[in-house]
Motif scaffolding. Sequence first.
Motif, PDB file in Angstrom:
ATOM      1  N   UNK B  26      -9.781  13.830  -8.861  1.00 55.17           N
ATOM      2  CA  UNK B  26      -9.661  13.006  -7.651  1.00 55.17           C
ATOM      3  C   UNK B  26      -9.814  11.524  -8.005  1.00 55.17           C
ATOM      4  N   UNK B  27     -10.744  11.230  -8.916  1.00 50.78           N
ATOM      5  CA  UNK B  27     -10.917   9.836  -9.337  1.00 50.78           C
ATOM      6  C   UNK B  27      -9.647   9.362 -10.054  1.00 50.78           C
ATOM      7  N   UNK B  28      -9.061  10.260 -10.864  1.00 52.02           N
ATOM      8  CA  UNK B  28      -7.823   9.933 -11.561  1.00 52.02           C
ATOM      9  C   UNK B  28      -6.697   9.656 -10.560  1.00 52.02           C
ATOM     10  N   UNK B  29      -6.669  10.408  -9.472  1.00 49.57           N
ATOM     11  CA  UNK B  29      -5.644  10.187  -8.449  1.00 49.57           C
ATOM     12  C   UNK B  29      -5.734   8.767  -7.912  1.00 49.57           C
ATOM     13  N   UNK B  30      -6.957   8.318  -7.615  1.00 54.78           N
ATOM     14  CA  UNK B  30      -7.117   6.971  -7.069  1.00 54.78           C
ATOM     15  C   UNK B  30      -6.812   5.934  -8.148  1.00 54.78           C
ATOM     16  N   UNK B  31      -7.280   6.208  -9.372  1.00 53.47           N
ATOM     17  CA  UNK B  31      -7.111   5.234 -10.436  1.00 53.47           C
ATOM     18  C   UNK B  31      -5.642   5.066 -10.846  1.00 53.47           C
ATOM     19  N   UNK B  32      -4.819   6.085 -10.603  1.00 51.73           N
ATOM     20  CA  UNK B  32      -3.432   6.024 -11.077  1.00 51.73           C
ATOM     21  C   UNK B  32      -2.512   5.327 -10.076  1.00 51.73           C
ATOM     22  N   UNK B  33      -3.055   4.803  -8.988  1.00 52.99           N
ATOM     23  CA  UNK B  33      -2.235   3.996  -8.085  1.00 52.99           C
ATOM     24  C   UNK B  33      -2.873   2.620  -7.934  1.00 52.99           C
ATOM     25  N   UNK B  34      -2.174   1.747  -7.219  1.00 56.46           N
ATOM     26  CA  UNK B  34      -2.622   0.349  -7.156  1.00 56.46           C
ATOM     27  C   UNK B  34      -3.748   0.098  -6.166  1.00 56.46           C
ATOM     28  N   UNK B  35      -3.870   0.996  -5.187  1.00 58.24           N
ATOM     29  CA  UNK B  35      -4.737   0.710  -4.047  1.00 58.24           C
ATOM     30  C   UNK B  35      -6.130   0.235  -4.446  1.00 58.24           C
ATOM     31  N   UNK B  36      -6.736   0.961  -5.394  1.00 57.72           N
ATOM     32  CA  UNK B  36      -8.156   0.722  -5.636  1.00 57.72           C
ATOM     33  C   UNK B  36      -8.427  -0.680  -6.161  1.00 57.72           C
ATOM     34  N   UNK B  37      -7.574  -1.186  -7.036  1.00 58.84           N
ATOM     35  CA  UNK B  37      -7.888  -2.527  -7.549  1.00 58.84           C
ATOM     36  C   UNK B  37      -7.474  -3.612  -6.570  1.00 58.84           C
ATOM     37  N   UNK B  38      -6.474  -3.296  -5.720  1.00 54.05           N
ATOM     38  CA  UNK B  38      -6.153  -4.250  -4.650  1.00 54.05           C
ATOM     39  C   UNK B  38      -7.349  -4.374  -3.704  1.00 54.05           C
ATOM     40  N   UNK B  39      -7.953  -3.222  -3.395  1.00 52.57           N
ATOM     41  CA  UNK B  39      -9.136  -3.234  -2.543  1.00 52.57           C
ATOM     42  C   UNK B  39     -10.279  -3.985  -3.220  1.00 52.57           C
ATOM     43  N   UNK B  40     -10.429  -3.755  -4.519  1.00 49.78           N
ATOM     44  CA  UNK B  40     -11.484  -4.428  -5.273  1.00 49.78           C
ATOM     45  C   UNK B  40     -11.289  -5.940  -5.187  1.00 49.78           C
ATOM     46  N   UNK B  41     -10.025  -6.347  -5.295  1.00 52.39           N
ATOM     47  CA  UNK B  41      -9.693  -7.766  -5.179  1.00 52.39           C
ATOM     48  C   UNK B  41     -10.076  -8.274  -3.795  1.00 52.39           C
ATOM     49  N   UNK B  42      -9.758  -7.469  -2.761  1.00 54.95           N
ATOM     50  CA  UNK B  42     -10.102  -7.831  -1.391  1.00 54.95           C
ATOM     51  C   UNK B  42     -11.607  -8.020  -1.228  1.00 54.95           C
ATOM     52  N   UNK B  43     -12.366  -7.111  -1.828  1.00 59.18           N
ATOM     53  CA  UNK B  43     -13.835  -7.197  -1.763  1.00 59.18           C
ATOM     54  C   UNK B  43     -14.309  -8.502  -2.396  1.00 59.18           C
ATOM     55  N   UNK B  44     -13.733  -8.825  -3.554  1.00 58.82           N
ATOM     56  CA  UNK B  44     -14.144 -10.039  -4.262  1.00 58.82           C
ATOM     57  C   UNK B  44     -13.864 -11.263  -3.390  1.00 58.82           C
ATOM     58  N   UNK B  45     -12.678 -11.296  -2.775  1.00 57.73           N
ATOM     59  CA  UNK B  45     -12.316 -12.437  -1.939  1.00 57.73           C
ATOM     60  C   UNK B  45     -13.265 -12.546  -0.741  1.00 57.73           C
ATOM     61  N   UNK B  46     -13.499 -11.421  -0.072  1.00 56.56           N
ATOM     62  CA  UNK B  46     -14.366 -11.449   1.104  1.00 56.56           C
ATOM     63  C   UNK B  46     -15.793 -11.838   0.726  1.00 56.56           C
ATOM     64  N   UNK B  47     -16.245 -11.353  -0.428  1.00 58.45           N
ATOM     65  CA  UNK B  47     -17.590 -11.699  -0.868  1.00 58.45           C
ATOM     66  C   UNK B  47     -17.695 -13.200  -1.118  1.00 58.45           C
ATOM     67  N   UNK B  48     -16.669 -13.753  -1.766  1.00 56.80           N
ATOM     68  CA  UNK B  48     -16.684 -15.187  -2.058  1.00 56.80           C
ATOM     69  C   UNK B  48     -16.693 -16.000  -0.760  1.00 56.80           C
ATOM     70  N   UNK B  49     -15.823 -15.607   0.187  1.00 55.34           N
ATOM     71  CA  UNK B  49     -15.768 -16.318   1.467  1.00 55.34           C
ATOM     72  C   UNK B  49     -17.107 -16.237   2.196  1.00 55.34           C
ATOM     73  N   UNK B  50     -17.686 -15.028   2.204  1.00 53.58           N
ATOM     74  CA  UNK B  50     -18.932 -14.832   2.929  1.00 53.58           C
ATOM     75  C   UNK B  50     -20.065 -15.594   2.266  1.00 53.58           C
ATOM     76  N   UNK B  51     -20.060 -15.646   0.937  1.00 51.02           N
ATOM     77  CA  UNK B  51     -21.095 -16.405   0.222  1.00 51.02           C
ATOM     78  C   UNK B  51     -21.022 -17.869   0.639  1.00 51.02           C
ATOM     79  N   UNK B  52     -19.825 -18.386   0.692  1.00 52.80           N
ATOM     80  CA  UNK B  52     -19.637 -19.784   1.040  1.00 52.80           C
ATOM     81  C   UNK B  52     -20.136 -20.035   2.468  1.00 52.80           C
ATOM     82  N   UNK B  53     -19.703 -19.172   3.405  1.00 54.27           N
ATOM     83  CA  UNK B  53     -20.070 -19.432   4.795  1.00 54.27           C
ATOM     84  C   UNK B  53     -21.559 -19.185   5.027  1.00 54.27           C
ATOM     85  N   UNK B  54     -22.122 -18.148   4.397  1.00 52.51           N
ATOM     86  CA  UNK B  54     -23.571 -17.923   4.515  1.00 52.51           C
ATOM     87  C   UNK B  54     -24.345 -19.083   3.904  1.00 52.51           C
TER      88      UNK B  54
END
Lengths: 352, 302
Positions: B26-54
């Motif tokens: 199941x982990x291989x299924x997620x890892x073999x498509x793009x979604x997971x790292x796109x989401x990871x990128x999204x998390x990084x962006x949101x974290x950076x924005x939230x850090x700035x605003x906080x």
Amino acid sequence: MVALLAVVVLGGLVWLLRRQSGSDVPGRADEAPPQLPDRPFGGRQISEAQLPAGQIVVSGLTKQYNSVRAVDNLSFVVEPGRVTGFLGPNGAGKTTTLRMLLDLVTPTAGRATIGGVRYADLDQPIRCVGGILEASAAHQGRTGRNHLRIICRSAGIPLARADEVLQLVGLTAAGNRKVKGYSLGMLQRLGVAAALIGDPQVLILDEPANGLDPEGIRWMRDLLKAMAARGRTILVSSHLLSEVELLADDLIIIAAGQLVAQGSVASVLQSMAHGSRILVRTPDVAKLMAALDGDAVATPAGNGDVYISGADAVAIGDAAQRAGIAIHQLITERPDLEGVFLELTRGRAAIR
Amino acid sequence: MTLLDSPALAQARGTGTTPVRLIRAEIMKVRSTNTWWLFLLGIVVFTALALWSNGVSHHYELYPQLNTMSGAGKAQALAGAARARTHAGLAKIASNMMTSGQFVGVLFAMVIGILVITNEFAHRTAAVTFLITPHRAVVVMAKLAAAACFGALFWLASTIINLGVTPIYLHSQHASVSLTSWIVIRSVSLNLVAFVIWAVCGLGLGAVIRSQIGSVLAGLAIYLVGFAAVELIFHLIYNVYRHAWVLGAPVIAPAVASLVMITPGRAFAHAPPQWAGLVVLAGYALVFAVIGTAVTCRRDVA
């Protein structure tokens, strides 16, 4: 306290997982001699040892969807070592039957077994049965190779097997390409590769020829025939009658969810009202009929030609020579699968 | 035909127990498509924005711009700054900084949970999966575990960024507070729990609503819109039935429970304690997982 709760929740999950796995694979650790391909089921524990391995038995299978009885008390047997064509008009219940056979759809009544065992009760099912139900059944954004490697991983088969089956179906060059770039023919090959991963005794294919080019159709035909020659059971549904006629040894024809005909291709073709008949063009029909034995029957075929049944071309030719009658045309017409199929399913192919 | 000689199959020993290899698959299924790292990128962006605003808002909390304020506002801001400078206040700021971006980040965990199961139906691979493992309950368990793993991964990415920025920020604000204080550690670990639980809930939701868009929208509604709706409903009830506990009752909604759980102290007036949020949320995860498993086992795979 919070950490404690988290541990309890996660622990419960792990316990559930272990319990689940314990119940469905008894004695996994000590089994698993490497499967020899020609030993059906690899000598695994099949309690009904006297049953022919790989024989598919469907008995009284029924599926009721709200108001439609998709499959109605269907019974048939598929023998190993032969290619069995599974035919029926659109909506006859072919796909539903195959899905019930593979435990994807729960039957309303009846039972389907493979080698005497229900699919769900098979240990390591993909080592016994390979199923192809849909050509496009792969994630578009994943490479074909990864698709196969995931199947290997789930089934506990070394990942290197993915490359072997890729080569087997001639997809090695496209293996690292994403599935969304595949043609329908390549998808079919990928499906075959997936089904062959476990080197199964039984292959069940739903419309495998869809979207294949002539070369691909021949490849598929040769593959399936070669596997049947090695004693495998091949059940293949199709609506390409000419292809089935070339491929199949046995036929199962269903219509409106019910069995219409079953048997070897020859016996199904002969089961029709008319067997083979001879189209004859001759200036003197009456004299020719008199020269033939009493069994022969002539029916007009238009243009002054006649169909003669009850005698073969040799007998007719010899009789004509003895009687000194000119023969302008002598054609043996065998009933073809299309004619038989249309006659057998006549009036039962309506959309239900 | 090379069917007869397969070195790979000859080595196949049915290795590993079913759950472990299914989780890895199941982990291989997620890892073999793009979604997971796109989401990871999204998390990084949101974290950076939230850090700035906080960071900006906490700066003005600690150092109010007094010269732009009227008399009453000035007094209020000074009192707020004094409160923020107490040990508890600084710890609260530290935990807020350490969990920056995770209120939204949890959404990514939920959606990956939804995708882990709905992808099987959207891409019609469910049949393949269930042919390999006809015992669907085991498959769902493996998916739950994989979704939880990715939830935890998302949390880890966000937490690592926060851990890199927060000490520097606190130092620059002359706020002396230890990141190893219990309040901070509790907040950070409760956020991990939130990520895992929402991934599990997402999977259960996806099992029930197989349509990808349908389940993602339902998930967003539960997490974002459900929040306001539940608050409103309980305020209306409170207007008729004036008991303080009515104002704390919104905790029965999953999104509110999540907020109650991750907020140090009280999330809102009359809010129940953090553990109550955890209990409610864990209950939801259990219910979602059980319903999702039952539905997956019973439904035909068309």
